[in-house]
Design an enzyme around this catalytic site. Structure first.
Site, PDB file in Angstrom:
ATOM      1  CG  ASN A 159      -1.725   1.263   1.354  1.00  0.00           C
ATOM      2  OD1 ASN A 159      -1.810   2.042   0.395  1.00  0.00           O
ATOM      3  ND2 ASN A 159      -2.334   1.468   2.518  1.00  0.00           N
ATOM      4  CE  LYS A 168      -0.127   3.314   4.717  1.00  0.00           C
ATOM      5  NZ  LYS A 168      -0.029   3.406   6.148  1.00  0.00           N
ATOM      6  CG  HIS A 192      -5.589   1.849   5.452  1.00  0.00           C
ATOM      7  ND1 HIS A 192      -5.153   2.846   6.304  1.00  0.00           N
ATOM      8  CD2 HIS A 192      -4.529   1.032   5.259  1.00  0.00           C
ATOM      9  CE1 HIS A 192      -3.888   2.628   6.598  1.00  0.00           C
ATOM     10  NE2 HIS A 192      -3.481   1.533   5.978  1.00  0.00           N
ATOM     11  CD  GLU A 204      -2.836   5.605   6.642  1.00  0.00           C
ATOM     12  OE1 GLU A 204      -2.878   5.641   5.406  1.00  0.00           O
ATOM     13  OE2 GLU A 204      -1.892   5.095   7.268  1.00  0.00           O
ATOM     14  CD  GLU A 221      -3.100  -2.375   7.478  1.00  0.00           C
ATOM     15  OE1 GLU A 221      -2.052  -2.636   6.891  1.00  0.00           O
ATOM     16  OE2 GLU A 221      -3.716  -1.315   7.324  1.00  0.00           O
ATOM     17  N   GLY A 232       2.896   2.509  10.702  1.00  0.00           N
ATOM     18  CA  GLY A 232       3.832   3.611  10.506  1.00  0.00           C
ATOM     19  C   GLY A 232       4.618   3.991  11.745  1.00  0.00           C
ATOM     20  CB  SER A 255       5.778  -1.516  11.865  1.00  0.00           C
ATOM     21  OG  SER A 255       5.373  -0.171  12.120  1.00  0.00           O
TER      22      SER A 255
END
Ligand SMILES: O=C[C@H](O)COP(=O)(O)O
Length: 247
Positions: free
Chosen positions: A11, A13, A92, A94, A163, A169, A208
């Site tokens: 991904n 992003k 996701h 985000e 996730e 991240g 990560s």
């Protein structure tokens, strides 16, 4: 790793470039990937260029819940498919947190994707506070129920990505044991809707993942590959992560 065919997904992003696409696809072309599936989800503008390489599976990062119409800036399932997408990320963290996507909206997006023949990678995960309050399984069950309680038939048409938000991240991946426990609970929850589909569905770990921790994570019984963010922007590291999914 298990009888399920491993899948490693990148991904990007809102990152990447034509140059990175060329670098990664050239590296992917140097090896035979028949034992695993490799999926790249670059920004939508790069989808046709990726499709032209024919090197891997192709995914979008978002989808509109609508089929067509006056929805400025949105991309429908058929537009994404015309650009080459076969998969799409949905849910996701985000999108959930930064763009306020609700369980209801995500269920509609799942319907839009599956209804048009795109395979969704449905992302779920708890935040740090929920983990500290020992609510992880409850949160995962609720996120799954929002889609699969009404549509158990969607399980066989999905990939799931676990996730944990606190691992995304941050450089702090879940331990293999933590991830395995969450994956097992996801599979158990899905089995309450359709046991056969739950046993077959691929559940990816994301948060990560890097060249050092991938092999140990992917070796867990219920972990069928990864959804890789930051490390997928480095061609050699992503290649290494893909290699470690071969077992
Ligand atoms: O979709 C990918 C995840 O958000 C993981 O990102 P990360 O590998 O940079 O932690």
């Amino acid at each position: 790793m298990t009888h399920r065919k491993p899948l490693v997904a990148a991904n990007w992003k809102m990152n990447g470039s034509q140059a990175l696409l060329a670098e990664i696809t050239a590296l992917l072309a140097s090896t035979n990937w028949s034992k695993i599936d490799v999926l790249l989800c670059p920004p939508a503008t790069l989808l046709p260029g990726l499709a032209a390489t024919g090197q891997c599976l192709i995914g979008a990062q978002n989808i509109s819940q609508f089929s067509s119409g006056a929805y400025t800036g949105e991309l429908s399932a058929s537009l994404l498919m015309e650009a080459g997408a076969q998969y799409v990320l949905i849910g996701h963290s985000e999108r959930r947190t930064l763009f306020g996507e609700s369980d209801e909206l995500l269920a509609a997006k799942m319907q839009a994707a599956i209804g048009h023949g795109l395979t969704p990678v449905f992302c779920i995960g708890e935040n740090l506070q929920q983990r500290q309050q020992e609510k992880t399984e409850q949160v995962l069950a609720k996120q799954l129920a929002a889609v699969y309680a009404a549509h158990p038939e969607f399980i066989a048409k999905s990939v799931i990505a676990y996730e944990p938000v606190w691992a995304i991240g941050t450089g702090e991946a879940a331990s293999p044991e933590q991830a395995q426990q969450a994956h097992a609970s996801i599979r158990q929850q899905l089995a309450t809707y359709d046991a056969k589909a739950a046993a077959a569905v691929r559940i990816l770990y994301g948060g990560s993942v890097n060249g050092k921790n991938a092999a140990e994570l992917f070796a867990q019984q219920d972990i069928d590959g990864g959804l890789v963010g930051g490390a997928s922007l480095n061609a050699e590291e992503f290649f290494q992560i893909c290699q470690s999914a071969k077992g």
